[in-house]
Design a protein around this motif. Sequence first.
Motif, PDB file in Angstrom:
ATOM      1  N   UNK A  31       0.619  -1.134   0.037  1.00 25.60           N
ATOM      2  CA  UNK A  31      -0.042   0.075   0.028  1.00 25.60           C
ATOM      3  C   UNK A  31       0.803   1.378   0.003  1.00 25.60           C
ATOM      4  N   UNK A  32       2.194   1.036  -0.096  1.00 26.08           N
ATOM      5  CA  UNK A  32       3.038   2.541  -0.164  1.00 26.08           C
ATOM      6  C   UNK A  32       3.410   2.675  -1.708  1.00 26.08           C
ATOM      7  N   UNK A  33       3.360   3.897  -2.097  1.00 29.91           N
ATOM      8  CA  UNK A  33       3.981   4.087  -3.537  1.00 29.91           C
ATOM      9  C   UNK A  33       5.348   4.281  -3.539  1.00 29.91           C
ATOM     10  N   UNK A  34       6.030   3.582  -4.236  1.00 32.72           N
ATOM     11  CA  UNK A  34       7.477   3.685  -4.345  1.00 32.72           C
ATOM     12  C   UNK A  34       8.002   4.437  -5.354  1.00 32.72           C
ATOM     13  N   UNK A  35       7.641   4.329  -6.760  1.00 37.05           N
ATOM     14  CA  UNK A  35       8.184   5.328  -7.872  1.00 37.05           C
ATOM     15  C   UNK A  35       6.892   5.162  -9.098  1.00 37.05           C
ATOM     16  N   UNK A  54       1.741  -7.251  -8.542  1.00 34.19           N
ATOM     17  CA  UNK A  54       1.298  -8.414  -7.897  1.00 34.19           C
ATOM     18  C   UNK A  54       2.370  -9.522  -7.634  1.00 34.19           C
ATOM     19  N   UNK A  55       3.493  -9.597  -8.243  1.00 35.08           N
ATOM     20  CA  UNK A  55       4.690 -10.423  -7.877  1.00 35.08           C
ATOM     21  C   UNK A  55       5.253 -10.129  -6.700  1.00 35.08           C
ATOM     22  N   UNK A  56       5.538  -8.792  -6.595  1.00 38.02           N
ATOM     23  CA  UNK A  56       5.969  -8.359  -5.225  1.00 38.02           C
ATOM     24  C   UNK A  56       5.102  -8.721  -3.841  1.00 38.02           C
ATOM     25  N   UNK A  57       3.668  -8.516  -4.197  1.00 31.21           N
ATOM     26  CA  UNK A  57       2.914  -8.719  -3.035  1.00 31.21           C
ATOM     27  C   UNK A  57       2.792 -10.211  -2.751  1.00 31.21           C
ATOM     28  N   UNK A  58       3.014 -10.965  -3.854  1.00 26.38           N
ATOM     29  CA  UNK A  58       2.871 -12.391  -3.552  1.00 26.38           C
ATOM     30  C   UNK A  58       4.134 -13.006  -2.818  1.00 26.38           C
ATOM     31  N   UNK A  59       5.349 -12.426  -3.191  1.00 28.87           N
ATOM     32  CA  UNK A  59       6.798 -12.627  -2.421  1.00 28.87           C
ATOM     33  C   UNK A  59       6.529 -12.259  -1.250  1.00 28.87           C
ATOM     34  N   UNK A  60       5.962 -11.127  -0.849  1.00 27.99           N
ATOM     35  CA  UNK A  60       6.003 -10.605   0.736  1.00 27.99           C
ATOM     36  C   UNK A  60       5.100 -11.632   1.442  1.00 27.99           C
ATOM     37  N   UNK A  61       4.190 -12.064   0.911  1.00 32.14           N
ATOM     38  CA  UNK A  61       3.113 -13.007   1.419  1.00 32.14           C
ATOM     39  C   UNK A  61       3.515 -14.562   1.675  1.00 32.14           C
ATOM     40  N   UNK A  62       4.334 -14.908   0.757  1.00 32.16           N
ATOM     41  CA  UNK A  62       4.891 -16.178   0.890  1.00 32.16           C
ATOM     42  C   UNK A  62       6.231 -16.294   1.560  1.00 32.16           C
ATOM     43  N   UNK A 115      11.105  -3.916   0.415  1.00 31.03           N
ATOM     44  CA  UNK A 115      11.167  -5.244   0.913  1.00 31.03           C
ATOM     45  C   UNK A 115      11.642  -5.387   2.260  1.00 31.03           C
ATOM     46  N   UNK A 116      12.754  -4.744   2.588  1.00 27.85           N
ATOM     47  CA  UNK A 116      13.345  -4.891   3.898  1.00 27.85           C
ATOM     48  C   UNK A 116      12.441  -4.505   4.929  1.00 27.85           C
ATOM     49  N   UNK A 117      11.770  -3.090   4.474  1.00 32.59           N
ATOM     50  CA  UNK A 117      10.893  -2.663   5.261  1.00 32.59           C
ATOM     51  C   UNK A 117       9.669  -3.502   5.731  1.00 32.59           C
ATOM     52  N   UNK A 118       9.102  -3.926   4.603  1.00 30.80           N
ATOM     53  CA  UNK A 118       8.129  -5.018   4.784  1.00 30.80           C
ATOM     54  C   UNK A 118       8.306  -6.303   5.562  1.00 30.80           C
ATOM     55  N   UNK A 119       9.510  -6.817   5.415  1.00 35.20           N
ATOM     56  CA  UNK A 119      10.141  -7.876   6.107  1.00 35.20           C
ATOM     57  C   UNK A 119       9.965  -7.390   7.950  1.00 35.20           C
ATOM     58  N   UNK A 204       0.186  -1.240  10.035  1.00 32.45           N
ATOM     59  CA  UNK A 204       0.273  -2.813   9.716  1.00 32.45           C
ATOM     60  C   UNK A 204       0.371  -2.738   8.059  1.00 32.45           C
ATOM     61  N   UNK A 205       1.145  -3.570   7.660  1.00 32.47           N
ATOM     62  CA  UNK A 205       1.021  -3.958   6.017  1.00 32.47           C
ATOM     63  C   UNK A 205      -0.454  -4.583   5.358  1.00 32.47           C
ATOM     64  N   UNK A 206      -0.925  -5.263   6.122  1.00 32.18           N
ATOM     65  CA  UNK A 206      -2.323  -5.780   5.683  1.00 32.18           C
ATOM     66  C   UNK A 206      -3.299  -4.766   5.776  1.00 32.18           C
ATOM     67  N   UNK A 207      -3.629  -3.960   6.884  1.00 23.73           N
ATOM     68  CA  UNK A 207      -4.557  -3.004   6.906  1.00 23.73           C
ATOM     69  C   UNK A 207      -4.359  -1.802   5.882  1.00 23.73           C
ATOM     70  N   UNK A 208      -2.784  -1.545   5.672  1.00 25.14           N
ATOM     71  CA  UNK A 208      -2.475  -0.298   4.736  1.00 25.14           C
ATOM     72  C   UNK A 208      -2.698  -0.684   3.325  1.00 25.14           C
ATOM     73  N   UNK A 209      -2.372  -1.990   2.920  1.00 27.45           N
ATOM     74  CA  UNK A 209      -2.714  -2.263   1.696  1.00 27.45           C
ATOM     75  C   UNK A 209      -4.412  -2.410   1.332  1.00 27.45           C
ATOM     76  N   UNK A 210      -5.148  -2.860   2.337  1.00 26.71           N
ATOM     77  CA  UNK A 210      -6.474  -2.828   2.318  1.00 26.71           C
ATOM     78  C   UNK A 210      -7.136  -1.425   2.036  1.00 26.71           C
ATOM     79  N   UNK A 211      -6.620  -0.349   3.015  1.00 23.33           N
ATOM     80  CA  UNK A 211      -6.695   0.913   2.886  1.00 23.33           C
ATOM     81  C   UNK A 211      -6.535   1.499   1.417  1.00 23.33           C
ATOM     82  N   UNK A 212      -5.282   1.215   1.266  1.00 22.36           N
ATOM     83  CA  UNK A 212      -5.013   1.881  -0.161  1.00 22.36           C
ATOM     84  C   UNK A 212      -5.837   1.246  -1.363  1.00 22.36           C
TER      85      UNK A 212
END
Length: 525
Positions: A31-35, A54-62, A115-119, A204-212
Amino acid sequence: MALALLLVLAPLHGAVGQERPEPTAYLQLDGIRLFPVSTSKDFSSEQRVERANRLLQEAMATRSPARIGVQELHNLPVITLDDEVILTVTRRDTQEGLSVQGQAEVWRQSLTAAINRGRSERQPAHVVRMISFALGILGATLLLQRLLWLLWRRYLPSALTQSSGSEPGSSQPLGPKDWLLHGALVVLRLGLWVAAILLISSFFPVTRLLTSRLLEALTESLGSPFLPLGGRRYSVLDAVVLVGLFLVLVRGVALLKDLLRVRVLQRTGIEPGSQEAIAFIVQYGLLFLGTLVLLQLWGLDLTSLALFASVLGVGVGLGLQGIAKNLISGLIIMFERPIKVNDFVEVGDLQGTVTRINLRSTEVVTLDRISIIVPNVEFLESRVVNWSHGSSVARLKIPVGVAYGSDCQVVREALLEACQDVSDILATPSPQVFFKGFGESSLDFQLLVWINQPRRQYEIRSELNFRIEAILRRHELTIPFPQRDLHLRNESINVTFPLAITDALLSRLTPPPASPPASSSDGEA
């Protein structure tokens, strides 16, 4: 003031309602804009970032390794995720002062940091710490809500406590200003809760993504064009902003009308009716002109409304005849001025003071202090008695009847005496007494007096009747009541009653029979 606001907004009208260029999409993670990513030769910006997001979000989830790298493909650098190409860097993506390879390296560093911040945000220690922060924010919001409520009740009690009196039945209706303040309080309190929820969801990443995603869906639905007019398409947001500016225009014109009436017209010495008419014409003239300017600044071609105007004309001719008649009648009343504000009028069985003349209707306050909304057409198509038109002097007729045998000169002097020392009765023209004729039971007189306050005619009539009755009694003059004299030609009248009534009358008139004498104790006959 309202027109000046529209002119200030003039530089913005070019971007409204026009065909906008395709927006730049953003590469996002949690849910955070990068560039931003621009449109390439073969793909749109949304298509380019869709697969990468999609691929970035799946990688963070798995919780895969998610190694970000830069490789070269077809002489162009590409961003890879675990050796899988997710995005190609083109010259359109390159910022000023950077090469294509340099831009790819900047993007790689940004993705690695994200990615490091998400981890780290998914670690249990971080979740526990953010939950404590969230509870603190909720407590602070509750405390701020309570403090805001107390301050509002102390410094603006009319907006909140006027309708909740301490005694039953002591509540009073809230005025427009009170409703505005109360609405501002509700919006402010609701805004505090929304801000607190948005802030907590960003922890929280999950709520931030949902809100975005929710905000993006809402923005897309509001910004999507749905109304084509004049070769352009307008979105819901455009319509909402246009309606908001129109409400600002209406309010600004109303304030300007009040300033004109209070600060300018009242100092000119013009009568109140003329002041109201001038303010009315200025208000609707500025409103019409401001609406045209607003539509033009908004990029709406008024020539495209020709079809709408023709349909509206047909509707006015068929279904809106009554409204059209009232509108035209209002304009005639404004210019011809058969009635004015503060006039005392009588329309049918309605009698009262004109307090406001609008374009469609006129407000009349009766003697019972009840406001009646009268359509303007009734003032032109029916007979109207305007007691204040031209001159406010009016004549009252007081009928008086005295018994036969009374001295007519004494009656005349008594009626004129009743008019003395009554401040509401004009001395010029002076009161007059007319002997109307000989009635069935009385000598009929009529007292004529003139007043200059038609609104108080019933009070003056009542006071004058009290004085007339007292003075006639003092002069021993009798006010007769209707009576009839019956003359019989025959000395005897034969009246026939039903048989039942005759028997009842005879039984009452016949004396009872005498009782027999009592026998003696000696046995004498």
